[in-house]
Motif scaffolding. Structure first.
Motif: not given
Length: 221
Positions: A145-155, A188-196, A201-205, A210-212
């Motif tokens: 399944a494709p996942i659309e990621l903006p530039k920073k999340e992709f990086a 700023t980073l936490n927001v990007h990590l949360s979105h990612l 998770n939406a594709c495979n819950n 990504i683990v802390s």
């Protein structure tokens, strides 16, 4: 057979490591300056780095290497202090062993790093399980399944997939991706990590990708 560099000032340990790591090709460096010169003129698959070196310290060698190379680095250290270990991993070490070390454990850790390094191989496509990232086409799929990621999340995702065993501090992630001082950018980073995480998770819950790692940072599971 891999090409390894051992930066260690103890000749006895050098002899031991060369024997233990056979049949890999092992280049020896007895201090930090010799080690950095070897890295500049050779293409190594892995570096084993002692921290307590004469002249240029192991920490300085690691910092210099990470400015231009992502070669796997396993650090040998007598330091067992947790904060010092955190600093090592944040500075770019892929793994570490405390002295005195078990030679079989060292061989196993070298094998893991070589396998992971070979699997990412510098190609355009990175894979971790059903997660696939194509750096050339800027496409990400999970279980097809494709996942659309903006530039920073992709990086951020690409950085984690390129080094699946490495724990990154939030500071190191932000400064590499955003190319500016971390300062008060944690939100700023936490927001990007949360979105990612939400998109994965939406594709495979059933799987957490990504683990802390408490007190250190984050890594790819």
């Amino acid at each position: 057979m891999a090409n390894l560099l051992v930066i260690e000032d103890n000749p006895d340990i050098q002899v031991l490591l060369k024997d233990v790591l056979a049949p890999h090709e092992v280049t020896e460096a007895l201090d930090g300056v010799a080690g950095l010169n070897a890295i500049r003129h050779n293409d190594f698959d892995l570096v084993i780095l002692d921290l307590m070196l004469p002249g240029v310290t192991g920490q300085s060698v690691l910092k210099t290497v990470r400015q231009h190379s992502q070669v796997p680095v396993i650090v040998l250290t007598a330091i067992q202090d947790k904060d010092s270990v955190v600093q090592l991993l944040s500075a770019g070490a892929n793994d570490y062993l405390t002295k005195p070390f078990d030679v079989e454990e060292l061989k196993a850790r070298v094998g893991v790093q070589l396998r992971d390094h070979e699997s990412i191989g510098g190609g355009a496509e990175l894979r971790q399980g059903q997660l696939v990232l194509n750096q050339a086409t800027h496409e990400v799929t999970l279980a097809g399944a494709p996942i659309e990621l903006p530039k920073k999340e992709f990086a951020v995702l690409a950085m984690l997939m390129q080094h699946p065993q490495q724990v990154f501090s939030k500071k190191s992630i932000y400064e590499r991706i955003w190319q500016e001082p971390y300062l008060d950018a944690e939100n700023t980073l936490n927001v990007h990590l949360s979105h990612l995480r939400t998109k994965l998770n939406a594709c495979n819950n059933d799987t957490t990708y990504i683990v802390s790692v408490w007190g250190i940072g984050i890594r790819l599971k």
